[in-house]
Design an enzyme around this catalytic site. Structure first.
Site, mmCIF file in Angstrom:
data_model
loop_
_atom_site.group_PDB
_atom_site.id
_atom_site.type_symbol
_atom_site.label_atom_id
_atom_site.label_comp_id
_atom_site.label_asym_id
_atom_site.label_seq_id
_atom_site.Cartn_x
_atom_site.Cartn_y
_atom_site.Cartn_z
ATOM 1 N N GLY A 176 -5.894 20.342 -10.191
ATOM 2 C CA GLY A 176 -4.894 19.283 -10.151
ATOM 3 C C GLY A 176 -5.251 18.093 -11.012
ATOM 4 O O GLY A 176 -4.802 16.978 -10.774
ATOM 5 N N HIS B 184 4.218 17.873 -23.797
ATOM 6 C CA HIS B 184 5.581 18.297 -23.450
ATOM 7 C C HIS B 184 6.353 18.748 -24.701
ATOM 8 O O HIS B 184 7.563 18.620 -24.775
ATOM 9 C CB HIS B 184 6.333 17.195 -22.692
ATOM 10 N N THR B 185 5.626 19.242 -25.655
ATOM 11 C CA THR B 185 6.257 19.801 -26.853
ATOM 12 C C THR B 185 6.219 21.331 -26.836
ATOM 13 O O THR B 185 6.983 21.967 -27.545
ATOM 14 C CB THR B 185 5.532 19.311 -28.126
ATOM 15 N N SER C 40 -6.664 24.021 -14.797
ATOM 16 C CA SER C 40 -7.403 24.942 -13.932
ATOM 17 C C SER C 40 -6.577 26.215 -13.693
ATOM 18 O O SER C 40 -7.134 27.297 -13.539
ATOM 19 C CB SER C 40 -7.743 24.277 -12.594
ATOM 20 N N TYR D 211 8.588 18.166 -13.784
ATOM 21 C CA TYR D 211 8.379 19.058 -14.928
ATOM 22 C C TYR D 211 9.633 19.908 -15.156
ATOM 23 O O TYR D 211 10.138 20.012 -16.278
ATOM 24 C CB TYR D 211 7.155 19.948 -14.678
ATOM 25 N N GLY E 287 -4.986 18.085 -14.463
ATOM 26 C CA GLY E 287 -4.366 18.148 -15.784
ATOM 27 C C GLY E 287 -5.282 18.762 -16.828
ATOM 28 O O GLY E 287 -5.040 18.644 -18.025
ATOM 29 N N ASP F 183 -1.471 26.102 -22.410
ATOM 30 C CA ASP F 183 -2.694 26.175 -21.597
ATOM 31 C C ASP F 183 -3.342 27.557 -21.669
ATOM 32 O O ASP F 183 -4.558 27.688 -21.813
ATOM 33 C CB ASP F 183 -2.379 25.824 -20.133
HETATM 34 C C1 GLA Z 1 1.451 21.545 -18.405
HETATM 35 C C2 GLA Z 1 2.067 22.879 -18.863
HETATM 36 C C3 GLA Z 1 1.947 23.036 -20.365
HETATM 37 C C4 GLA Z 1 2.499 21.794 -21.081
HETATM 38 C C5 GLA Z 1 1.905 20.517 -20.507
HETATM 39 C C6 GLA Z 1 2.540 19.286 -21.087
HETATM 40 O O1 GLA Z 1 0.077 21.555 -18.635
HETATM 41 O O2 GLA Z 1 1.409 23.965 -18.243
HETATM 42 O O3 GLA Z 1 2.628 24.198 -20.769
HETATM 43 O O4 GLA Z 1 3.905 21.777 -21.039
HETATM 44 O O5 GLA Z 1 2.051 20.470 -19.099
HETATM 45 O O6 GLA Z 1 2.261 19.166 -22.434
#
Ligand code: GLA
Length: 378
Positions: A118, A30-31, A123, A215, A120, A166
């Protein structure tokens, strides 16, 4: 894939195949949307898209996982509305390509994936990036533009205000390396990992409904923190700009929740830098401790963990050979990532599966996280 392609579309003439990997984030959670630092690795779990020109004016996309076909006239794509299912990812990418000056050519696409949905492990980005490569139809886009275009597809069409991590790691992943991404400059450096260790992801097999609304809430809370801190300190445009001292000085003026969200981001950015240093020094204990600290911060200050993730982290720390563990990705389910001695990996998998099964009566999937190369043609 060629056989299936032929069965589905009649001909596989001129077929080309592209692959884009999922990822596991080692630290820096979450950075990214706060323009800070992240340290993901690309996985060998990946989405593969086979494509060949079609003879009519259609774009057809078949998902092997869903066993579903979608089709549009290529002229329709620019005006498409989201369908709120898997097809929004490739359709959103098609729309962004058109906006970027790459009209979509009539084509058939077959999508297959080994990235669990789903979980994390990203995908969505794997689907976006592999679809983009297929839809480019031989035209080229520089790698950073490719990652940014796929992020725009997710933000503008899917409606998820994600950061760049991602899509970036799916494009820039490198075998045997972690990638430290500076989400402000959008540059990166490759980080060698110490010998004799490995990372393992363990899937809670749950995805709580809260995930996407929470989120959005976190993104908004971070913006509120920036607004509050910016009143006191000039030049603060994102939480990336805030030092721990500055945060401490303004904390009393911020809403309590907003202050805790900011504290997670500011301390997490700092942990990424220290993790990279510890990795260079081969300091495994320190790397593990930073992962545990990251998890505690995500659990207590950022509040994006859940019972299943907390259990897996706790259970992992009790297993021989483990240095540290934390939730990875957006949270509210999905996977943990654990740093451990390579020779303990097998025993670890057996023990963590047993422990989770005993507690939740669900068998968690375990994935070896072998750092792999980013997206490309096969
Ligand atoms: C999801 C979001 C990313 C990132 C992470 C948390 O995967 O797609 O951009 O914010 O959560 O680090």
């Amino acid at each position: 894939m060629m056989e299936i392609f032929q069965q589905l579309f009649g001909s596989a003439e001129g077929m080309r195949t592209f692959r884009a990997p999922g990822r596991v984030n080692l630290i820096g959670e979450h950075t990214d949307y706060n323009l800070g630092f992240v340290l993901p690795v690309a996985l060998d779990l990946a989405t593969t898209v086979a494509t060949a020109p079609s003879r009519d004016r259609m774009l057809r996309i078949y998902s092997q996982q869903r066993q579903e076909m979608r089709q549009w006239k290529v002229e329709e794509l620019a005006e498409l509305a989201p369908a709120h299912d898997w097809s929004d990812y490739p359709a959103g990418v098609a729309r962004e390509l058109i906006l970027a000056g790459f009209p979509i050519q009539p084509a058939n696409l077959l999508i297959a994936s080994t990235v669990p949905e789903g979980s994390g492990l990203s995908s969505s980005a794997a689907l976006e990036v592999s679809s983009a490569l297929a839809l480019l139809h031989g035209r080229t886009l520089n790698p950073l533009e490719l990652a940014l275009l796929c992020q725009r597809a997710e933000r503008n069409f899917v409606g998820m205000p994600c950061g760049i991590m991602d899509q970036y790691i799916s494009v820039f992943g490198r075998r045997n390396c972690a990638v430290e991404i500076d989400c402000r400059s959008q540059g990166h450096r490759l980080v060698d990992l110490p010998a004799g260790i490995t990372f393992v992801a363990v899937n809670t097999m749950v995805k709580h409904a809260l995930a996407s609304s929470a989120y959005r809430e976190r993104v908004a809370e971070c913006a509120a923190a920036v607004a509050g801190i910016g009143q006191r300190f000039r030049g603060v445009e994102s939480l990336r700009d805030v030092s721990p001292e500055q945060l401490a000085a303004v904390e009393p003026q911020l809403m309590e929740t907003v202050a805790r969200r900011a504290r997670h981001v500011v301390t997490e950015d700092d942990r990424v830098g220290r993790f990279v240093e510890a990795s260079a020094a081969g300091d495994l204990r320190q790397m593990g401790q930073l992962m545990l600290d990251s998890h505690a911060s995500l659990r207590d200050d950022y509040e994006v963990s859940c019972e299943e993730l907390d259990f897996l982290v706790q259970a992992a720390t009790a297993i021989d050979g483990v240095y540290g563990s934390r939730m990875t990705g957006g949270g509210f389910g999905g996977c943990t990532v654990t740093l451990l001695r390579a020779d303990s990996a097998k025993a670890f998998a057996a023990k963590i599966v047993d422990a989770y099964r005993d507690r939740f009566d669900v068998t968690p999937a375990v994935y070896a996280c072998q750092p792999s190369d980013g997206a490309g043609a096969l």
